[in-house]
Scaffold this active site. Structure first.
Site, mmCIF file in Angstrom:
data_model
loop_
_atom_site.group_PDB
_atom_site.id
_atom_site.type_symbol
_atom_site.label_atom_id
_atom_site.label_comp_id
_atom_site.label_asym_id
_atom_site.label_seq_id
_atom_site.Cartn_x
_atom_site.Cartn_y
_atom_site.Cartn_z
ATOM 1 N N GLY A 137 0.810 -1.215 0.000
ATOM 2 C CA GLY A 137 0.000 0.000 0.000
ATOM 3 C C GLY A 137 0.840 1.260 0.000
ATOM 4 N N SER A 162 4.495 -5.596 -2.716
ATOM 5 C CA SER A 162 4.645 -4.175 -2.987
ATOM 6 C C SER A 162 5.476 -3.510 -1.882
ATOM 7 C CB SER A 162 3.262 -3.517 -3.139
ATOM 8 O OG SER A 162 3.366 -2.232 -3.709
#
Length: 445
Positions: free
Chosen positions: A113, A193
């Site tokens: 995120g 991520s």
């Protein structure tokens, strides 16, 4: 026979009694506080617990929802979450009917995120299917984000507080996981991520000795890690006006005004929050490659990416599709996806793997592809999440999966979950293991 009836289970731990829910073949203990913190202070570990009951809402670090994530992945059930600056919580999911004779391997999920949004307990990262299929324990970790966890850079606002949170979570897991049937000597960190970026940097952090043995790094934007100091200093100075704001909603509404310009700082400004070299628990950027190579033998590493990472951003843009959505324009857009995917994810992952291999590390490099015809977006950023976690109902509104049959996700995902679990158990991936057709993987020598 596995129990699929609803019920409760109480774990007797050194910290106290922890209540868990038994349902659909798994046991889940939710929102266990592993540490506490004051604003812009390092976390302090929790030493004891009173009897823990299910919280009404899931604690989450204050944040602003991303319209892109809401569109591509799905709407966030905000009514089920409660903002909490001191976001040091973890949840455990383990198989029902735990064997007392053999501890289970442990996978610790570090969510992504952009170091700015998300939490450990999202429906799109529900590990139920993985836990039941592979009989592993999955621990999902929430930690401070954004202004609270990944900016800083002076005495009043230290850098890397989100990393310190994760380290405290790992210490809690190491010291307590045996009470839940887990193997404290077989812990794998798994991050996607920015979660993968955090894990890569935990490998060279101070204070992590013995806390984990393996890492799975998926789609880490390591190409954005370089020379961020000037940008971070500017962002820190500009947000000084918000540091004492008591209304976190106001903080979230206003900090976007101070985000550094992409024009001035290039692609790295697309992720303005991040890990910062030269501040505890990290070394300087110049020392980082040597430190990774020095630590290479300590950890088994599985690192890789999706073949069309940046299609998540570029091919979903209405503005870009208006001008580049067909014909020669589409060829230009495809080339842009290829080049930016390689720049931010592909080449950095390969270089990272090769650097570790030079240090004698056990390293695998993988890539996830799309094999479906008429799938213009290919294998973008986040396509690995439904593959690893399943949970079809959580992905029903996902624009990313709109033209992909769930049967394809499930069939490939089941095989991928087995491969990742094999690595978590042994640190190896056998040449004879059944691999999904979407996966290419090789050992780096």
């Amino acid at each position: 026979m596995k129990s699929h009836q609803k019920g409760t289970h109480v774990f007797e731990t050194r910290l106290g009694k922890i209540m868990a829910l038994k349902e659909n073949g798994v046991i889940r203990a939710r929102s266990i506080r592993y540490a506490r913190s004051e604003r812009f202070q390092r976390p302090v570990p929790v030493e004891s617990l009173s009897d823990l009951l299910f919280p009404d809402k899931t604690p989450v670090c204050p944040q602003i929802l991303s319209p892109l994530v809401e569109k591509m992945i799905g709407a966030t059930p905000v009514e089920k979450f409660e903002p909490d600056e001191s976001t040091q919580y973890l949840s455990l999911t383990l198989p029902d009917l735990i064997s007392e004779s053999k501890p289970l391997p442990v996978v610790v999920w570090i969510h992504g995120g952009s170091h700015e949004i998300g939490c450990g307990d999202l429906p799109t990262a529900d590990p139920n299917e993985w836990v039941k299929e592979q009989r592993i324990i999955v621990v999902t970790v929430s930690y401070r984000l954004g202004l609270f966890g990944f900016l800083g850079g002076n005495e009043k606002r230290p850098a890397n507080l989100g990393l310190f949170d994760i380290i405290e979570a790992l210490k809690w897991i190491k010291g307590n996981i045996a009470d839940f049937g887990g193997d404290a000597e077989n812990i794998t960190l798994f991050g996607q991520s920015s979660g993968g970026d955090a894990i890569a940097h935990l490998m060279i952090s101070e204070g992590v000795e013995g806390l984990f043995q393996r890492v799975i790094i998926q789609s880490a934007p390591l190409g954005l890690r370089h020379k961020r100091q000037r940008m971070s200093i500017e962002f820190l100075k500009k947000t000084e006006v918000l540091k004492d704001e008591t209304d976190v909603y106001k903080m979230m509404d206003e900090y976007g005004e101070y985000v550094p310009s992409v024009i001035r700082y290039g692609l790295k400004a697309a992720m303005p929050f991040g890990t910062q070299y030269g501040f505890p628990p990290l070394c300087t950027e110049e020392e980082s490659l040597g430190k990774w190579q020095e630590n290479a033998k300590k950890y088994d590493v599985l690192i890789g990416l999706n073949n069309n990472e940046t299609a998540f951003y570029l091919k979903t843009s209405e503005a870009l599709n208006k001008y580049f959505g067909k014909g020669f324009g589409l060829k230009i857009l495809d080339k842009a996806v290829e080049k930016t995917t390689d720049l931010i994810y592909g080449t950095p992952a390969r270089q990272f793997a090769e650097n570790l291999a030079k240090g004698g590390g056990n390293v695998y490099l993988f890539r996830i592809h799309s094999t479906l015809k008429d799938n213009h977006i290919g294998a973008p950023h986040c396509i690995d999440l439904p593959l690893i976690f399943g949970n079809e109902s959580a992905w029903q509104s996902s624009e990313m999966l709109r033209n992909i049959p769930w049967e394809s996700i499930h069939e490939n995902g089941q095989k991928l979950r087995a491969i990742w679990a094999e690595f978590a158990r042994t640190g190896r991936i056998s040449d004879h293991s059944e691999k999904p057709e979407i996966l290419t993987i090789r050992k780096i020598e």
